[in-house]
Design a protein around this motif. Structure first.
Motif, PDB file in Angstrom:
ATOM      1  N   CYS A 283      -1.084  -0.588  -7.021  1.00 39.76           N
ATOM      2  CA  CYS A 283      -2.051  -0.150  -6.006  1.00 39.76           C
ATOM      3  C   CYS A 283      -2.576  -1.255  -5.084  1.00 39.76           C
ATOM      4  O   CYS A 283      -3.011  -2.309  -5.524  1.00 39.76           O
ATOM      5  CB  CYS A 283      -3.215   0.501  -6.740  1.00 39.76           C
ATOM      6  SG  CYS A 283      -4.422   1.172  -5.630  1.00 39.76           S
ATOM      7  N   LEU A 284      -2.535  -0.964  -3.789  1.00 44.09           N
ATOM      8  CA  LEU A 284      -3.075  -1.885  -2.790  1.00 44.09           C
ATOM      9  C   LEU A 284      -4.501  -1.509  -2.388  1.00 44.09           C
ATOM     10  O   LEU A 284      -5.094  -2.146  -1.528  1.00 44.09           O
ATOM     11  CB  LEU A 284      -2.173  -1.898  -1.548  1.00 44.09           C
ATOM     12  CG  LEU A 284      -0.785  -2.516  -1.742  1.00 44.09           C
ATOM     13  CD1 LEU A 284       0.115  -2.213  -0.547  1.00 44.09           C
ATOM     14  CD2 LEU A 284      -0.892  -4.014  -1.961  1.00 44.09           C
ATOM     15  N   GLY A 285      -5.014  -0.442  -2.970  1.00 37.71           N
ATOM     16  CA  GLY A 285      -6.417  -0.106  -2.767  1.00 37.71           C
ATOM     17  C   GLY A 285      -6.722   0.863  -1.636  1.00 37.71           C
ATOM     18  O   GLY A 285      -7.883   1.152  -1.392  1.00 37.71           O
ATOM     19  N   LEU A 286      -5.728   1.323  -0.942  1.00 39.26           N
ATOM     20  CA  LEU A 286      -5.972   2.306   0.130  1.00 39.26           C
ATOM     21  C   LEU A 286      -5.152   3.564  -0.152  1.00 39.26           C
ATOM     22  O   LEU A 286      -4.438   4.093   0.710  1.00 39.26           O
ATOM     23  CB  LEU A 286      -5.609   1.702   1.494  1.00 39.26           C
ATOM     24  CG  LEU A 286      -6.521   0.558   1.956  1.00 39.26           C
ATOM     25  CD1 LEU A 286      -5.969  -0.120   3.186  1.00 39.26           C
ATOM     26  CD2 LEU A 286      -7.923   1.078   2.231  1.00 39.26           C
ATOM     27  N   CYS A 287      -5.295   4.034  -1.377  1.00 37.26           N
ATOM     28  CA  CYS A 287      -4.441   5.084  -1.936  1.00 37.26           C
ATOM     29  C   CYS A 287      -4.334   6.336  -1.067  1.00 37.26           C
ATOM     30  O   CYS A 287      -3.260   6.880  -0.902  1.00 37.26           O
ATOM     31  CB  CYS A 287      -4.933   5.463  -3.313  1.00 37.26           C
ATOM     32  SG  CYS A 287      -5.342   4.052  -4.339  1.00 37.26           S
TER      33      CYS A 287
ATOM     34  N   ASN B  81       1.832   2.878   1.400  1.00 34.75           N
ATOM     35  CA  ASN B  81       1.401   1.666   2.089  1.00 34.75           C
ATOM     36  C   ASN B  81       2.296   0.476   1.775  1.00 34.75           C
ATOM     37  O   ASN B  81       2.902   0.408   0.702  1.00 34.75           O
ATOM     38  CB  ASN B  81      -0.031   1.317   1.655  1.00 34.75           C
ATOM     39  CG  ASN B  81      -0.998   2.450   1.908  1.00 34.75           C
ATOM     40  OD1 ASN B  81      -0.894   3.138   2.911  1.00 34.75           O
ATOM     41  ND2 ASN B  81      -1.937   2.648   0.994  1.00 34.75           N
TER      42      ASN B  81
ATOM     43  N   GLY C 154       2.136   2.498  -6.528  1.00 34.59           N
ATOM     44  CA  GLY C 154       1.063   3.117  -7.306  1.00 34.59           C
ATOM     45  C   GLY C 154       1.211   4.632  -7.275  1.00 34.59           C
ATOM     46  O   GLY C 154       1.938   5.183  -6.443  1.00 34.59           O
ATOM     47  N   SER C 155       0.499   5.314  -8.155  1.00 37.10           N
ATOM     48  CA  SER C 155       0.748   6.748  -8.336  1.00 37.10           C
ATOM     49  C   SER C 155       0.524   7.569  -7.061  1.00 37.10           C
ATOM     50  O   SER C 155       1.295   8.476  -6.767  1.00 37.10           O
ATOM     51  CB  SER C 155      -0.061   7.293  -9.501  1.00 37.10           C
ATOM     52  OG  SER C 155      -1.434   7.088  -9.251  1.00 37.10           O
ATOM     53  N   ASP C 156      -0.513   7.277  -6.292  1.00 39.71           N
ATOM     54  CA  ASP C 156      -0.747   8.057  -5.067  1.00 39.71           C
ATOM     55  C   ASP C 156       0.349   7.817  -4.032  1.00 39.71           C
ATOM     56  O   ASP C 156       0.833   8.748  -3.400  1.00 39.71           O
ATOM     57  CB  ASP C 156      -2.118   7.737  -4.471  1.00 39.71           C
ATOM     58  CG  ASP C 156      -3.237   8.414  -5.231  1.00 39.71           C
ATOM     59  OD1 ASP C 156      -3.015   9.531  -5.740  1.00 39.71           O
ATOM     60  OD2 ASP C 156      -4.320   7.821  -5.329  1.00 39.71           O
ATOM     61  N   CYS C 157       0.704   6.574  -3.829  1.00 38.66           N
ATOM     62  CA  CYS C 157       1.765   6.264  -2.857  1.00 38.66           C
ATOM     63  C   CYS C 157       3.104   6.833  -3.332  1.00 38.66           C
ATOM     64  O   CYS C 157       3.897   7.322  -2.528  1.00 38.66           O
ATOM     65  CB  CYS C 157       1.863   4.759  -2.632  1.00 38.66           C
ATOM     66  SG  CYS C 157       0.498   4.108  -1.635  1.00 38.66           S
TER      67      CYS C 157
ATOM     68  N   CYS D 221       3.807  -0.506  -1.968  1.00 36.96           N
ATOM     69  CA  CYS D 221       3.025   0.037  -3.074  1.00 36.96           C
ATOM     70  C   CYS D 221       3.817   1.111  -3.818  1.00 36.96           C
ATOM     71  O   CYS D 221       4.417   1.990  -3.202  1.00 36.96           O
ATOM     72  CB  CYS D 221       1.719   0.646  -2.565  1.00 36.96           C
ATOM     73  SG  CYS D 221       0.715   1.310  -3.909  1.00 36.96           S
TER      74      CYS D 221
END
Ligand code: FES
Length: 115
Positions: free
Chosen positions: A60-64, A69, A25-28, A23
């Motif tokens: 995003c994989l949805g478990l930010c 992840n 995505g921004s959080d990861c 991932c």
């Protein structure tokens, strides 16, 4: 509805043993997914497994909140909260033998029954 008649692209794809989706995505990303990806690629290179395992970045994989992840296929194993130092074990065990690294792999919860 009629199927759209078209030709398949005239290209063949490499048959990888495993596919790792990291991932970005921004959080990861905030938590170091770039370093995790770099560590995985470096370990694969050092092990001479570049051609056997494909590593791609995904959104995003949805478990930010648990990131960084990644998911490893074909087993569909989720790894949450990875750090770069996990890469040698994931490459040396999971990607070499196909056996997930149990102490790093997320537990699966039972699926909800649909009927
Ligand atoms: S940003 Fe990585 S799971 Fe959402």
């Amino acid at each position: 509805m009629a199927l759209l008649e078209r030709e398949k692209p005239a290209v063949r794809v490499r048959d990888y043993d495993s596919h790792v989706l990291v991932c970005k995505g921004s959080d990861c990303k905030k938590r170091g997914s770039k370093e995790v990806r770099k560590a995985l690629k470096g370990e694969l290179r050092a092990a001479g497994m570049n051609g056997d395992v494909r590593v791609d970045s995904v959104e995003c994989l949805g478990l930010c909140k648990h990131g960084p992840n990644a998911i490893v296929y074909p087993s569909g194993t989720w790894y949450l909260g990875l750090i770069g130092a996990d890469a040698p074990e994931i490459v040396g065990k999971h990607l070499k033998t196909g056996e997930p690294v149990e102490h790093l792999a997320a537990e699966f919860r039972p699926r909800k029954k649909t009927k």
